[in-house]
Design an enzyme around this catalytic site. Structure first.
Site, PDB file in Angstrom:
ATOM      1  N   ASP A 154       0.864  -3.079   6.485  1.00 18.89           N
ATOM      2  CA  ASP A 154       2.945  -3.430   5.431  1.00 18.89           C
ATOM      3  C   ASP A 154       2.869  -4.041   5.951  1.00 18.89           C
ATOM      4  OD1 ASP A 154       4.054  -1.769   3.642  1.00 18.89           O
ATOM      5  OD2 ASP A 154       5.319  -1.252   5.641  1.00 18.89           O
ATOM      6  N   LEU A 155       4.157  -4.112   4.809  1.00 18.75           N
ATOM      7  CA  LEU A 155       5.440  -5.446   5.209  1.00 18.75           C
ATOM      8  C   LEU A 155       6.709  -4.846   5.751  1.00 18.75           C
ATOM      9  CD1 LEU A 155       5.849  -8.892   5.207  1.00 18.75           C
ATOM     10  CD2 LEU A 155       5.937  -8.402   2.766  1.00 18.75           C
TER      11      LEU A 155
END
Length: 218
Positions: free
Chosen positions: A10-11
């Protein structure tokens, strides 16, 4: 011979600390709105899903939704560079994992272009073979489709792969796609919230990831 395990990330809240930016962007968007508005806790609970779905829950009609999105983007764009930074150790660990041959991918609910902008800003774009945004697929997280899409792009099987994320939406998406999931505890979600999504592994520090990745190699 062991093949390095593919790793998906994920970011926001996992690789980069943008949580205050996301919250302030929301507060700016709703500042002059006379309808319902989220609290910070409500907004944080939705981080990991798409911006449109978050704002839709508080919009009275479609015109309101588009107005709120535009307002949110104004603040986010203006403050993006000053309020986006990698979490400690992420640069070092990603560089080492890339150098060791692990195929790396990002799976985020941000639009692809904005995710690419974030990765360009922190210098990570060359490290990733695939970037899956919320507009790259029909069904974003917590649906498994974005993870399946990333696996197809990498030519990786679910059994080989670990998805690292900070939100229950990440963990649910990865679990549904059949990959191992690693819940990181440096983001905005606490352990009980993440535990309810049943992650395969826990990470209290990004520095624990290389050993986990080596043990997952085939």
């Amino acid at each position: 011979m062991t093949r390095p395990a593919p790793l998906l990330f994920d970011l926001d809240g996992t690789l980069v600390d943008t949580i205050e930016l996301l919250c302030q962007s929301m507060e700016f968007a709703f500042a002059d709105y006379d309808g319902p508005r989220p609290t910070r806790d409500q907004w944080i609970a939705g981080i990991g899903t798409t911006l449109r779905s978050q704002l839709l829950a508080f919009s009275r009609e479609s015109a309101d939704l588009e107005w709120l999105i535009a307002r949110y983007r104004i603040y986010q764009t203006e403050h993006f560079e000053s309020m986006t930074a990698p979490y400690p150790g992420v640069t070092e660990v990603l560089t080492a994992l890339h150098g060791a041959g692990h195929p790396l991918g990002v799976v985020t609910s941000k639009f692809h272009a904005l995710a690419r902008k974030v990765l360009d800003h922190v210098g990570y774009t060359p490290l990733f073979r695939v970037i899956v945004g919320g507009d790259s697929i029909e069904n974003p997280k917590p649906h498994p489709e974005p993870v399946h899409f990333a696996l197809a792009q990498l030519g990786a099987s679910p059994a080989q792969t670990i998805f690292v994320g900070d939100s229950p939406h990440d963990i649910k998406s990865g679990n549904a796609a059949g990959v191992a999931t690693a819940a990181c505890l440096w983001g905005p979600f606490d352990r009980p919230t993440l535990a309810a999504a049943a992650p395969t592994h826990w990470l209290t520090s990004i520095y624990e990831l290389p050993a986990l990745a080596r043990s997952h190699g085939r």
